[in-house]
Scaffold this motif. Structure first.
Motif: not given
Length: 394
Positions: A117-121
């Protein structure tokens, strides 16, 4: 040189020059498949898969995500540059498909979901649900179904909630439901994708029960489910549609009222009416019929739906079902119980159409079947029907 026809993964066809060689058929191998120890091959494959799962860490995840984003950009660029030349972007879609497949390894490491989620995938993945190539959209559906599987999320509550929250915030519900009309159930792969869409929605509800109301507020899922259960042909997706509809009804009074306002009571009655004089043919079909009656009973909890049930002649239909003494016998009694509870007009209708004559054999614990075997089976189906009828009469 000769021209070879090459079919790419997205169904597009291109022609490439390849050398022409005389045909050659390999002679039969002296080693037959019976001589190969398949258990060793399976063990090797399992060990390789396990090793891949164990090896995935944050660094490995970043590498997978970077490769996926790169292939996605390449595909977008190729489609923009050659919009009318599918052969020019076919290879990029094959590569994109491969990268999506590689992301499935993440299901073995759900603790990395917050990092995903944090990698904005998530926005990039969900955007592919609207991809022009339906095969790419199907790949993403399968990936989502694996990432949200019950066995995957069972002992990972917090990572699961993080993933589901991100999916919902990025419109996964709307995108999944919008995909359903694009899928043709005459195609095996697309039929399986329909199943995976429904499974993914159920998985999301399992993690976040509030999704049951959100998906009905934001999308046309309930209308699609109603259309599916109306079809006469039985298949696995119709069974799953009935199950998901029952889950949506059990989870929310708002959903019960919403479905009632969509003519849902009448549609569910039509669906169960198919079994008023015949039994389901398979255990799966039996489960579907039970799901339909679960939907009906939940629908009959709001007062306005009791009125719709009465207007649609639901009382009469349930009495017909009881008279036939088929698989739905006890379910019809249960539906009448819900319909009549705290609603005198339904009780009056029940008496007016000679319902007591039909009810008393159940009240006495008797099922007047012509054959002993049928009678014993019917008694098992009735279960606590005498108690239910007693409550109705009182």
């Amino acid at each position: 040189m000769r021209r070879a026809v090459v079919e790419h993964g997205n169904g597009e066809i291109s022609h490439d020059d390849v050398p022409s060689f005389p045909s050659y058929r390999r002679p039969p191998s002296p080693t037959t498949t019976a001589e190969v120890d398949l258990s060793l091959l399976e063990a090797l494959e399992s060990s390789q898969t396990a090793a891949a799962l164990e090896a995935l860490d944050l660094k490995g995840l970043k590498k997978l995500v970077l490769a996926f984003e790169r292939r996605l950009r390449d595909n977008i660029a190729a489609r923009l540059k050659y919009p009318d030349q599918p052969e020019k972007f076919a290879d990029s879609e094959i590569e994109l498909h491969d990268e999506i497949e590689k992301l499935k390894v993440l299901s073995g490491s759900p603790e990395l979901y917050p990092d995903l989620v944090n990698l904005n995938t998530i926005p990039s993945l969900l955007g592919l649900l609207s991809h022009d190539n339906i095969d790419i959209a199907i790949d993403v559906v399968h990936l989502l179904q694996e990432l949200t599987g019950e066995d995957v999320l069972e002992d990972n509550d917090e990572p699961a909630r993080t993933l589901v929250d991100s999916l919902v915030e990025n419109n996964v519900l709307e995108l999944l439901v919008q995909l359903l009309p694009r899928l043709s159930e005459t195609d095996p792969d697309e039929m399986a994708a329909v199943y995976n869409v429904l499974a993914t929605i159920e998985n999301l509800i399992e993690v976040r029960p509030v999704v049951a109301e959100l998906v009905c507020e934001r999308t046309k899922l309930m209308r699609w489910l109603l259309g599916k259960i109306k079809t006469r042909e039985f298949d696995g997706n119709k069974q799953y549609a009935s199950e998901l509809l029952a889950i949506l009804m059990q989870s929310s009074a708002a959903n019960q009222k919403r479905l009632g306002g969509m003519n849902g009571v009448d549609v569910v009655l039509q669906a169960v009416a198919m079994y008023k004089s015949r039994d389901p043919r398979t255990p799966d079909e039996e489960e579907m019929v039970e799901n339909l009656f679960d939907c009906l009973c939940c629908l009959l909890m709001p007062l306005e739906n009791k009125e719709r049930f009465l207007k649609a002649e639901g009382v009469e239909l349930m009495i017909i079902v009881m008279n036939q003494k088929k698989f739905c016998y006890a379910s019809a009694i249960r539906a009448l119980d819900f319909a009549m509870t705290n609603y005198p007009p339904a009780c009056e209708r029940f008496v007016d159409v000679m319902g007591l004559k039909t009810a008393f054999p159940a009240y006495m614990g008797k099922a007047n079947s012509h054959e002993q075997g049928q009678e014993e089976t019917q008694q098992r189906r009735i279960g606590r029907a005498p108690d239910i009828i007693s409550c109705i009469i009182i």
